[in-house]
Design an enzyme around this catalytic site. Structure first.
Site, PDB file in Angstrom:
ATOM      1  N   THR A   1     -26.673 -22.386 -37.981  1.00  0.00           N
ATOM      2  CA  THR A   1     -24.480 -22.421 -38.148  1.00  0.00           C
ATOM      3  C   THR A   1     -23.677 -22.694 -39.365  1.00  0.00           C
ATOM      4  O   THR A   1     -24.432 -23.384 -40.087  1.00  0.00           O
ATOM      5  CB  THR A   1     -23.961 -23.370 -36.922  1.00  0.00           C
ATOM      6  OG1 THR A   1     -24.498 -23.395 -35.613  1.00  0.00           O
ATOM      7  CG2 THR A   1     -22.631 -23.575 -37.786  1.00  0.00           C
TER       8      THR A   1
ATOM      9  N   ARG B   1     -23.794 -19.940 -22.288  1.00  0.00           N
ATOM     10  CA  ARG B   1     -23.136 -21.923 -22.553  1.00  0.00           C
ATOM     11  C   ARG B   1     -21.957 -21.486 -24.468  1.00  0.00           C
ATOM     12  O   ARG B   1     -22.485 -20.855 -24.799  1.00  0.00           O
ATOM     13  CB  ARG B   1     -25.015 -22.013 -23.402  1.00  0.00           C
ATOM     14  CG  ARG B   1     -25.013 -23.563 -24.236  1.00  0.00           C
ATOM     15  CD  ARG B   1     -25.223 -23.188 -25.394  1.00  0.00           C
ATOM     16  NE  ARG B   1     -25.287 -24.486 -26.653  1.00  0.00           N
ATOM     17  CZ  ARG B   1     -25.405 -24.040 -27.256  1.00  0.00           C
ATOM     18  NH1 ARG B   1     -25.327 -23.389 -28.404  1.00  0.00           N
ATOM     19  NH2 ARG B   1     -25.713 -25.692 -28.067  1.00  0.00           N
ATOM     20  N   VAL B   2     -21.320 -22.677 -24.242  1.00  0.00           N
ATOM     21  CA  VAL B   2     -20.635 -22.951 -25.184  1.00  0.00           C
ATOM     22  C   VAL B   2     -21.319 -24.213 -26.780  1.00  0.00           C
ATOM     23  O   VAL B   2     -21.598 -25.906 -25.553  1.00  0.00           O
ATOM     24  CB  VAL B   2     -19.854 -22.812 -25.228  1.00  0.00           C
ATOM     25  CG1 VAL B   2     -18.168 -24.212 -26.738  1.00  0.00           C
ATOM     26  CG2 VAL B   2     -19.175 -21.835 -24.919  1.00  0.00           C
ATOM     27  N   GLY B   3     -21.892 -24.013 -27.501  1.00  0.00           N
ATOM     28  CA  GLY B   3     -21.918 -25.129 -28.756  1.00  0.00           C
ATOM     29  C   GLY B   3     -21.465 -26.175 -28.788  1.00  0.00           C
ATOM     30  O   GLY B   3     -19.468 -25.692 -28.505  1.00  0.00           O
TER      31      GLY B   3
ATOM     32  N   THR C   1     -21.389 -19.117 -35.579  1.00  0.00           N
ATOM     33  CA  THR C   1     -22.394 -18.974 -35.277  1.00  0.00           C
ATOM     34  C   THR C   1     -22.898 -18.029 -34.312  1.00  0.00           C
ATOM     35  O   THR C   1     -21.992 -17.848 -33.346  1.00  0.00           O
ATOM     36  CB  THR C   1     -23.380 -20.512 -34.520  1.00  0.00           C
ATOM     37  OG1 THR C   1     -24.486 -20.650 -34.163  1.00  0.00           O
ATOM     38  CG2 THR C   1     -22.285 -21.079 -33.428  1.00  0.00           C
TER      39      THR C   1
HETATM   40  N1  ASP Z   1     -24.970 -25.812 -33.787  1.00  0.00           N
HETATM   41  C1  ASP Z   1     -25.114 -24.739 -33.078  1.00  0.00           C
HETATM   42  C2  ASP Z   1     -24.622 -24.614 -31.368  1.00  0.00           C
HETATM   43  O1  ASP Z   1     -25.120 -25.729 -30.606  1.00  0.00           O
HETATM   44  C3  ASP Z   1     -26.633 -24.103 -33.302  1.00  0.00           C
HETATM   45  C4  ASP Z   1     -26.890 -24.345 -35.381  1.00  0.00           C
HETATM   46  O2  ASP Z   1     -26.369 -24.847 -35.591  1.00  0.00           O
HETATM   47  O3  ASP Z   1     -28.235 -24.128 -34.522  1.00  0.00           O
HETATM   48  O4  ASP Z   1     -24.680 -23.587 -30.949  1.00  0.00           O
END
Ligand code: ASP
Length: 342
Positions: free
Chosen positions: A202, A230-232, A220
């Site tokens: 990200t 799905r939400v990160g 991201t």
């Molecule tokens: N943090 C992001 C997510 O979980 C992915 C990442 O930064 O690698 O969607």
């Protein structure tokens, strides 16, 4: 003004850095774990692709612009880059083949806006800013976020590039969800799988402008081949990004579920409020993640970067191989090796 790219080993006070990145002339300089920029303004961001993003942000900061404008302009660079398969256009899709984007932005007044699961829009960070400025809400998701974006004049684009579609089709053969550590950082990528099969990462960016005000942005395409819906952490204020203009800001990259569980970026800022340096605050937040699930932590990456009100910055990651980019009046193309637990 220096234009040469420098690589700094942040893990030692003296000695040579082992950090070499592609297409670059490395100049090794030794610094402490915490860094103090000599003057405002300053902008920092995650991963190698942070260098180009910082340069765009710098154009705003260097003209006495607002940190908020700088971070929006900065992260739009990787959002529009089809070669970057973990942010925006060209991002790897979810397991159903849909590119769904998460982004947020936060300013010096504590205003914030966010979108999650946004499809077909090139610049989710700019939609997040519109949510912040034009609605009474903080977060819009999915179809509602798209509807709002279109109402605001954003145009629909196809985000799935042929390269990302190819990688998704290759992934479908086994359909195994398994994030790979540091997939963005080619120098450290442990996988040699064709087509970045398990890519994530990200861009999180933090800026301190010449007025001494802080803002941040985070954007991201999330974990590649995630479940649809799905939400990160990245669009979650407090998890993927947090700004407190009295103290500092923090942002995260890596497996978002662990960042959300620990409200990571808010934690980093609160630790700085309690006297931690940016690097120590990032380290403590990472240690909480490791302590809760030590077995899991061996196989995942989570990294934080932080910037305080004085212009000091630092980072910490679970795994080695994390990099972050720094840009200030001294040097616009610093790439720093993040300290890590492993
Ligand atoms: N943090 C992001 C997510 O979980 C992915 C990442 O930064 O690698 O969607």
């Amino acid at each position: 003004m220096y234009t040469r790219r420098k690589f700094i080993n942040t893990s030692v006070l003296t000695g040579a850095s082992l950090f070499i990145a592609a297409n670059s002339v490395a100049e090794v300089i030794s610094v402490k774990s915490d860094h103090s920029s000599e003057s405002k303004p300053v902008v920092i961001s995650t991963w190698d692709f942070g260098i180009a993003a910082n340069m765009a942000a710098w154009e705003v900061l260097n003209n006495n612009g607002r940190a908020l404008d700088a971070v929006e302009k900065g992260v739009r660079v990787p959002e529009a880059d089809p070669k970057n398969q973990s942010v925006g256009f060209g991002g790897l899709p979810d397991r159903d083949g849909k590119v769904t984007l998460d982004a947020c932005i936060m300013d010096e007044f504590g205003n914030c806006g966010s979108v999650a699961g946004l499809e077909q829009i090139l610049h989710p960070v700019s939609v997040a800013r519109k949510v912040m400025e034009k609605t009474p809400h903080v977060m819009l998701v999915g179809d509602g976020a798209l509807q709002f974006a279109l109402e605001q004049g954003f145009k629909k684009v196809k985000l799935l590039t042929s390269e990302s579609e190819k990688a998704w089709k290759a992934w479908l053969k086994k359909a195994e969800y398994k994030p790979i550590i540091n997939s963005e950082n080619k120098s450290f990528r442990p996988d040699k799988l064709p087509g970045n099969q398990y890519n994530h990462d990200t861009i999180g960016m933090l800026a301190l402008d010449s007025f001494g005000n802080l803002s941040g942005a985070c954007t991201t395409s999330g974990m590649a081949y995630k479940m649809h819906g799905r939400v990160g952490d990245s669009p979650i204020i407090g998890a993927g990004l947090y700004i407190d203009n009295e103290i500092g800001g923090a942002t995260a990259t890596g497996v978002g579920e662990e960042v959300i569980r620990n409200v990571g970026s808010f934690l980093v800022v609160e630790l700085m409020r309690n006297g931690y340096s940016p690097a120590d605050a990032c380290k403590e937040a990472v240690m909480r993640i490791i302590k809760k699930k030590p077995e899991n932590a061996k196989h995942i990456q989570v990294s934080f970067i932080a910037l305080n009100k004085k212009g000091e910055y630092g980072s910490y990651a679970i795994q080695k191989g994390f990099s972050f980019a720094v840009c200030n009046a001294e040097n616009q193309e610093l790439l720093l090796k993040g300290n890590s637990y492993y």
